[in-house]
Design a protein around this motif. Structure first.
Motif, PDB file in Angstrom:
ATOM      1  N   ARG A  89       0.847  -1.201   0.000  1.00 49.73           N
ATOM      2  CA  ARG A  89       0.000   0.000   0.000  1.00 49.73           C
ATOM      3  C   ARG A  89       0.880   1.248   0.000  1.00 49.73           C
ATOM      4  NH1 ARG A  89      -5.409  -0.477   0.745  1.00 49.73           N
ATOM      5  NH2 ARG A  89      -6.178  -2.544   1.345  1.00 49.73           N
ATOM      6  N   TYR A 108      -5.831   1.768  -3.322  1.00 46.01           N
ATOM      7  CA  TYR A 108      -4.710   1.060  -2.695  1.00 46.01           C
ATOM      8  C   TYR A 108      -3.468   1.943  -2.647  1.00 46.01           C
ATOM      9  CZ  TYR A 108      -2.043  -3.234  -1.605  1.00 46.01           C
ATOM     10  OH  TYR A 108      -1.278  -4.212  -1.002  1.00 46.01           O
ATOM     11  N   ILE A 144      -7.080  -6.263  -5.616  1.00 42.19           N
ATOM     12  CA  ILE A 144      -7.177  -5.105  -6.499  1.00 42.19           C
ATOM     13  C   ILE A 144      -7.954  -5.463  -7.765  1.00 42.19           C
ATOM     14  CG2 ILE A 144      -5.817  -3.607  -8.025  1.00 42.19           C
ATOM     15  CD1 ILE A 144      -3.700  -3.521  -5.794  1.00 42.19           C
TER      16      ILE A 144
END
Length: 579
Positions: A115, A157, A569
């Motif tokens: 991240r 993210y 994701i």
């Protein structure tokens, strides 16, 4: 943890040390300095361009800078070697101890590994899908939905504040056609025969809508003139289609934050306000356009129109915003819609459009540039066509829609996870072949299977170790430091180290397909190490000694963390067992 950032920081610190010694001059801009994987892995683990980008401002030879920098870097325990190549390229190899420390660091970070705060809360509006509410979505819409949704997850993210938005195209004549088509189904629900005019929507999906309309109004509109029922049926039909679209998107795992109605722009002054804003900037005028390309003066009728001076903001030609009858062109409400986004305070706009909108890109970018005075960038991604195949033949027919394969057909046939991953295996501006047989094939040629199989293999060794009484909890494993000596082990660790860097690159370029490609590479390295363990017992994740098992299995567990993050994701659920 971001190993590439850490080594870049080491390079910057070494440059500062050379400046303190007067080997390098003060005041050098180190922003262009990078550390990245070398193009040829044989050259090392990382490469830095520091000497090349500093040579000109330092008024020194790149190789002289590289030699001095290499000497500084070799003094750090993380650097096993620093070699100068060519005119001044600097290739680095990291110590085995550095690679061995990485898996535990990944488990310590857990879901936070990779991240980024790169986005720094930048407010981003991503508009995608935005299909006309006249019927079920097709496979082309599915690809746009998947790309947009994965892009939104990727940017979130990476630290952006993301809003997912669907623009409902309910302001045009096609919605009147929908209303008339629903009215015909309404008549059929009363056992009346109908004739379907050309250009209507005769798909079976409108049968339940016609029946629902009958349940609502009975026979009240059977003999009524169109002007009595058109507006209400239009709203009823649009709502029904949007319920269908929302359900289809949900089946694909796509959920929007906001649905914006084009119709809300009409009769509310919002279009007029947007155009007035451009007019206040001197960008609206009356004029005559040149003939379009391919048109000759003989077959082109010049006429005065109300135009937007879009060429002042990068467009090829100025664009009409009003028709000759005084009504708005289709471009005017789109200007107003994007003006609404700007006034809502978004710092960046992203539109996901079909390939047929290629000629629309420059004019829309020009409008947003003018409306925001250049402060709000607009990125438009064009989604190319999806070619469907089954049993080696083109596949086109849908039982429900009659003329195309719907998004729901796709999900029903292969599942949302397979559809999402495969749609992200290529750049969106490249055509995609979707073979219904190959995407469910269990082979290494199928990237969906290959990545899922890697995660399932890791889960299987964790279960096997746990069944043998070995503590393989993350808390325990994170306190260990394995010995990584085999090239296959180091290659896998090095690939895991790329994840934070890959996230930032993919987010910066708005390219979520990079995540799918990266996951395939991680899976290949995991499977390669697994296969070497078939011949070399010392490389197997489960050993006879519990402590040895923990040390070996730590790398596998760290790999699972990265695979799960990447699949998250993409909107794909990792599997723990292959069936």
């Amino acid at each position: 943890m971001n190993l590439f950032s850490d080594i870049r920081a080491l390079v910057i610190d070494s440059i500062s040390a050379l400046q303190a010694e007067a080997t390098l001059p003060e005041g050098l801009n180190t922003d262009p300095v990078t550390t990245e994987p070398p193009r040829d892995p044989a050259h090392g683990d990382m490469a830095t361009n520091a000497a090349m980008v500093l040579a000109k401002p330092a008024k020194m030879k790149p190789r002289d800078i590289a030699e001095a920098l290499a000497e500084k870097l070799r003094a750090d325990d993380r650097i096993a070697s620093a070699e100068v190549a060519g005119p001044g390229f600097l290739n680095l190899r990291l110590s085995n101890a550095t690679w061995a420390a990485l898996p535990a660091a990944i488990l310590t970070d857990g879901t936070g590994y990779g991240r980024s705060d790169m986005g720094a809360g930048t407010k981003v509006n991503i508009e995608y899908v935005s299909a006309n509410p006249t019927g079920p979505m097709h496979v082309g819409h599915a690809r746009g939905a998947i790309v947009g949704d994965a892009m939104a997850s990727l940017l979130a993210y990476a630290g952006y504040d993301v809003t997912r938005e669907y623009y409902i195209n309910d302001g045009g004549a096609q919605v009147d056609v929908l209303a008339r088509s629903v009215y015909l189904r309404y008549r059929e629900a009363h056992d009346l025969s109908v004739d379907w005019p050309e250009g209507s929507y005769p798909g079976d999906y409108l049968i339940p809508v016609g029946e629902a309309l009958k349940d609502k109004v009975g026979d009240r509109w059977l003999d009524a003139p169109e002007e009595e029922w058109l507006a209400e049926v239009r709203t009823f039909a649009t709502d029904a289609m949007m319920d269908l679209i929302r359900a289809d998107l949900a089946a694909l795992g796509v959920h929007m934050d906001n649905f914006f109605s084009e119709k809300s722009l009409y009769g509310t002054g919002r279009i007029e306000d947007a155009i007035q804003t451009l007019d206040d900037k001197g960008l609206i005028y009356r004029g005559v356009l040149e003939p379009p390309k391919g048109k000759t003066p003989e077959d082109w009728e010049p006429r005065e129109q109300t135009l937007f001076r879009s060429t002042e903001h990068g467009d090829d030609v100025d664009r009409p915003i009003k028709k000759s009858d005084g009504s708005w062109t289709y471009f005017a409400p789109d200007i107003a819609y994007h003006y609404d986004k700007v006034t809502r305070g978004f710092d960046m706009l992203i539109d996901i459009f079909g390939a047929d909108h290629g000629g629309y890109v420059k004019r829309m970018k020009a409008a947003v540039s003018a409306l925001s005075e250049g402060s709000v960038p607009l990125d438009i991604k064009l989604i190319q066509l999806v070619k469907l195949f089954k049993d080696g033949q083109p596949f086109k027919m849908s039982k429900r829609a009659g003329t195309f394969v719907t998004l729901r057909d796709l999900v029903d046939m292969v599942g949302a996870d397979v559809a999402r991953f495969h749609m992200l295996t290529r750049k969106p501006d490249a055509a995609l072949d979707f073979d219904f047989d190959k995407v469910v094939e269990q082979s290494k040629e199928n990237p969906v299977f290959y990545v899922q199989y890697a995660h399932a293999r890791i889960c299987s060794v964790l279960r096997k170790a746990a069944d043998a009484g070995v503590d393989v909890s993350d808390a325990t494993l994170a306190g260990l430091t394995p010995v990584l000596e085999d090239p296959a082990e180091i290659a896998l660790a090095a690939k895991l180290a790329e994840w934070p860097r890959l996230v930032e690159i993919a987010a910066r370029t708005h390219e979520p397909h990079r995540v799918a490609t990266y996951l395939s590479e991680v899976a290949a390295d995991l499977h390669g190490l697994w296969n070497k363990g078939n011949d070399n017992v010392a490389l197997r994740f489960v050993q006879d000694d519990p402590a040895a098992t923990q040390a070996k299995i730590l790398l596998a567990r760290a790999t699972a963390v990265v695979i799960c993050a990447g699949l998250g994701i993409l909107g794909v659920t990792p599997v723990e067992e292959m069936r």
